[in-house]
Design an enzyme around this catalytic site. Structure first.
Site, PDB file in Angstrom:
ATOM      1  N   HIS A 262      38.495  75.862  23.099  1.00  0.00           N
ATOM      2  CA  HIS A 262      36.822  76.171  23.550  1.00  0.00           C
ATOM      3  C   HIS A 262      36.082  75.507  22.503  1.00  0.00           C
ATOM      4  O   HIS A 262      36.053  75.784  21.287  1.00  0.00           O
ATOM      5  CB  HIS A 262      36.455  77.810  23.641  1.00  0.00           C
ATOM      6  CG  HIS A 262      35.373  77.845  24.080  1.00  0.00           C
ATOM      7  ND1 HIS A 262      35.032  77.948  25.595  1.00  0.00           N
ATOM      8  CD2 HIS A 262      34.229  78.268  23.526  1.00  0.00           C
ATOM      9  CE1 HIS A 262      33.680  78.038  25.667  1.00  0.00           C
ATOM     10  NE2 HIS A 262      33.156  78.538  24.407  1.00  0.00           N
ATOM     11  N   HIS A 299      31.002  86.746  21.441  1.00  0.00           N
ATOM     12  CA  HIS A 299      30.136  86.062  20.141  1.00  0.00           C
ATOM     13  C   HIS A 299      28.835  87.020  19.891  1.00  0.00           C
ATOM     14  O   HIS A 299      28.347  87.368  20.602  1.00  0.00           O
ATOM     15  CB  HIS A 299      30.107  84.700  20.232  1.00  0.00           C
ATOM     16  CG  HIS A 299      29.323  84.359  21.432  1.00  0.00           C
ATOM     17  ND1 HIS A 299      30.012  84.461  22.812  1.00  0.00           N
ATOM     18  CD2 HIS A 299      27.979  83.800  21.932  1.00  0.00           C
ATOM     19  CE1 HIS A 299      29.331  83.742  23.829  1.00  0.00           C
ATOM     20  NE2 HIS A 299      28.111  83.400  23.241  1.00  0.00           N
TER      21      HIS A 299
HETATM   22 FE   LIG Z   1      26.765  83.160  24.333  1.00  0.00          FE
END
Ligand SMILES: [Fe+2]
Length: 390
Positions: A262, A299
């Site tokens: 990613h 995140h």
């Molecule tokens: Fe995000």
């Protein structure tokens, strides 16, 4: 802007006599940012660009904004917004979604020509979600359609003339917006690692000349709004050159950077502004490590509020959240966010994402304007847990 452009007639040497067919002098104007120390353009007017015959204060009807309280992830549906009038223009029809001291973000579906307008506070970045039209400016016209970003420099007088209803996300910065500096050479050329370059950029190609007297121009400035009346129509520039001008770039011309695992959001960066960045998520092949997880990891965007505008395809990480085309998600600093339940598992083995989204990350918190309040889906914050307050 990064590179030099010349349109129409200009004299061979700058700051020299340049005469009209009748022998009179054209009026030279320098538009320069950062006090003559950065990009500029020299424009040649038929009439004095200083000649105003009236000025009046205009009330700003957009209202203030409220803090994101209680702090939580939020989802807004721009498709739910309506306008009181049948005729909506891209300047006075903007509804305020979000703001902070660095940027005001609005949305409008415009079906009528706007008044002549300029923003003297900062650059404007328009994203055309749908529809098409012409952005007429003192530098010339830009024909724009869906997927176009349009950067309009501070104090550039312009108007928007839709040819079909234009859905616009509008960022009003309090400074300048341009390509990230890391994409540019010392002399301003796009480098090889940049996801777009000069060939992808469109600027005005010929002068736009309109005759008229006593012409109104609405001006947004640091203290509010003022309407000037000019003795002559401001579209009187027979030629210009320089590095400062309005330009358009289509999101389909953004070449995605992909990897075995990613890739982080900065690979999608398209613009930088004062205390914010804009990123483009475009259809792309995704991660090709045999054990890759194509959707993002959870995140905590520690130093920024993350606003995502979903404009095309299916956004894999958000399945089951209620988000669709025209949605805006706001994931503020202070909250961790990530894929919806089941999205990680569903993404395994997938090699292509058909998704288009525009992301704005601001380094100071975004407050909520009236259009955010009017379009919010209140259930969004609880979609990861799949249950809300008891
Ligand atoms: Fe995000």
């Amino acid at each position: 802007m990064a590179y030099y452009r010349q349109v129409g007639e200009i004299p061979r040497k700058r700051h020299t006599q340049f005469r009209k067919p009748d022998g009179g002098l054209y009026a030279e104007e320098l538009m320069g940012v950062e006090g003559f120390s950065a990009d500029s353009a020299l424009l040649y007017h038929r009439y004095l660009p200083t000649a105003i015959v009236n000025a009046e204060t205009v009330k700003d009807e957009r209202g203030t904004a409220s803090p994101n309280l209680p702090l939580k992830p939020r989802h807004f549906k721009t498709g739910a917004l309506t306008w009181a009038s049948d005729e909506v223009d891209a300047v006075t029809g903007r509804r305020k979604l979000f703001s902070n001291p660095d940027v005001t973000i609005g949305f409008v579906v415009a079906n009528a020509p706007s008044p002549l307008y300029r923003n003297a506070f900062g650059d404007e970045l328009l994203y055309v979600q749908a529809g098409s039209g012409v952005i007429e400016t003192i530098y010339g016209a830009l024909t724009v359609g869906d997927g176009d970003y349009v950067v309009i420099p501070t104090s550039c007088t312009y108007r928007v003339v839709p040819s079909s209803p234009m859905s616009l996300l509008v960022l009003e910065a309090t400074g300048h917006v341009g390509p990230p500096k890391r994409y540019l050479s010392k002399a301003g050329q796009f480098l090889e690692h940049s996801p777009y370059c000069e060939r992808d950029i469109r600027g005005p190609e010929e002068p736009l000349l309109v005759e008229g007297t006593d012409v109104d121009v609405l001006v947004r400035h640091r203290a509010g709004l003022t309407r000037f009346t000019y003795a002559n129509h401001p579209f009187d520039v027979v030629g210009w050159d320089g590095h400062l001008y309005p330009w358009a770039f289509n999101i389909r011309d953004f070449e995605p950077i992909t990897g075995r695992v990613h890739q982080p959001p900065p690979v999608h960066q398209t613009f930088e502004g004062p205390n914010f960045v804009v990123c483009s998520f475009v259809p792309r092949k995704v991660d090709y490590h045999p054990l890759s997880v194509p959707v993002p990891y959870n995140h905590a965007n520690v130093d920024s509020d993350e606003l995502m505008f979903y404009v095309g395809g299916n956004y894999e990480a958000r399945k089951g959240s209620g988000i669709g085309i025209g949605s805006l998600s706001l994931h503020p600093s202070g909250c961790t966010h990530g894929p919806q339940p089941g999205a990680v598992e569903a993404s395994l083995g997938v090699d292509y994402f058909d998704e288009t989204a525009v992301m704005v990350d601001t380094f100071r918190p975004l407050e909520l304007g009236e259009a955010a309040e009017a379009s919010e889906d209140p259930a969004y914050a609880w979609t990861w847990a799949r249950r809300g307050p008891a």
